[in-house]
Design a protein around this motif. Structure first.
Motif, PDB file in Angstrom:
ATOM      1  N   TYR A 164       0.833  -1.196   0.000  1.00  0.00           N
ATOM      2  CA  TYR A 164       0.000   0.000   0.000  1.00  0.00           C
ATOM      3  C   TYR A 164       0.867   1.245   0.000  1.00  0.00           C
ATOM      4  N   LEU A 165       0.355   2.316  -0.599  1.00  0.00           N
ATOM      5  CA  LEU A 165       0.980   3.630  -0.510  1.00  0.00           C
ATOM      6  C   LEU A 165       0.117   4.482   0.398  1.00  0.00           C
ATOM      7  N   GLU A 166       0.755   5.227   1.292  1.00  0.00           N
ATOM      8  CA  GLU A 166       0.021   6.106   2.195  1.00  0.00           C
ATOM      9  C   GLU A 166       0.676   7.480   2.223  1.00  0.00           C
ATOM     10  N   THR A 211       4.575   6.745   2.159  1.00  0.00           N
ATOM     11  CA  THR A 211       5.045   5.544   2.832  1.00  0.00           C
ATOM     12  C   THR A 211       4.573   4.355   2.015  1.00  0.00           C
ATOM     13  N   LEU A 212       5.499   3.477   1.686  1.00  0.00           N
ATOM     14  CA  LEU A 212       5.171   2.227   1.030  1.00  0.00           C
ATOM     15  C   LEU A 212       5.196   1.154   2.104  1.00  0.00           C
ATOM     16  N   ALA A 213       4.034   0.583   2.398  1.00  0.00           N
ATOM     17  CA  ALA A 213       3.942  -0.518   3.353  1.00  0.00           C
ATOM     18  C   ALA A 213       3.868  -1.793   2.533  1.00  0.00           C
ATOM     19  N   ASP A 226       6.002  -6.843   5.970  1.00  0.00           N
ATOM     20  CA  ASP A 226       6.019  -6.259   7.302  1.00  0.00           C
ATOM     21  C   ASP A 226       7.066  -5.157   7.413  1.00  0.00           C
ATOM     22  N   THR A 227       7.272  -4.429   6.295  1.00  0.00           N
ATOM     23  CA  THR A 227       8.253  -3.351   6.252  1.00  0.00           C
ATOM     24  C   THR A 227       7.603  -2.095   5.694  1.00  0.00           C
ATOM     25  N   THR A 228       8.032  -0.958   6.181  1.00  0.00           N
ATOM     26  CA  THR A 228       7.595   0.301   5.578  1.00  0.00           C
ATOM     27  C   THR A 228       8.814   1.018   5.019  1.00  0.00           C
TER      28      THR A 228
END
Length: 178
Positions: free
Chosen positions: A62-64, A73-75, A78-80
């Protein structure tokens, strides 16, 4: 949509772009020029989940965008990862290498590695490919620079050592070739 669109630095060797195609947003992560055969690393449509969150076609990615932030933020898994905005002509070390800006590429690759970033083996191929191109042009002495850097960055790579030895041999420097 406009708040997501732009060019971002994902890592020392990856550039990310969010492009508005008119009917949708596209996410593209690259690590070199298309003609290098190293693109794209990730390519996906983006699907709105909320005003601040977009889903990719990659499961669990996901992009936030936080309100008031210029970063994305690219999630993923289990890493951002923080995507920092950059000017659109932002070049990658492999592009610097291909454009003949060897010292700049070498400095950026060394800095990435010394900061703890793990360089992938495709960097070795990019360096040896550049050495091959220079060798084919009869520029053997210039071919030594990327071949030496490949050995410096990847001391365990038999391919990098072999390639460097071949260039030394072609230069008649048999002592250094062994």
């Amino acid at each position: 949509r406009a708040s997501f669109t732009g060019t971002y630095r994902l890592s020392p060797i990856h550039r990310a772009q969010v492009v508005d195609t008119g009917d949708r947003l596209r996410f593209h992560v690259e690590r070199g020029r298309p003609e290098s055969g190293l693109n794209p690393f990730v390519e996906s449509d983006l699907h709105p989940l909320s005003p601040t969150r977009l889903a990719t076609d990659v499961t669990g990615a996901y992009l936030e965008r936080r309100p008031g932030s210029t970063e994305l933020t690219l999630a993923w898994k289990d890493t951002t990862h923080v995507l920092t905005p950059v000017d659109s002509p932002y070049t990658l070390p492999t592009e610097d290498l291909q454009a003949g800006r060897f010292e700049r590429a070498a400095e950026r690759l060394r800095a990435a590695q010394s900061s703890g970033f793990k360089l992938d083996s495709w960097i070795t191929r990019a360096l040896t490919s550049r050495a091959d191109t220079l060798e084919e042009r009869g520029r053997l002495a210039d071919a030594l620079r990327p071949a030496r850097l490949a050995v410096e960055l990847f001391p365990q790579s038999h391919w990098a050592h072999s390639h460097l030895g071949d260039i030394y041999k072609a230069l008649g420097r048999t002592e250094e070739a062994t």
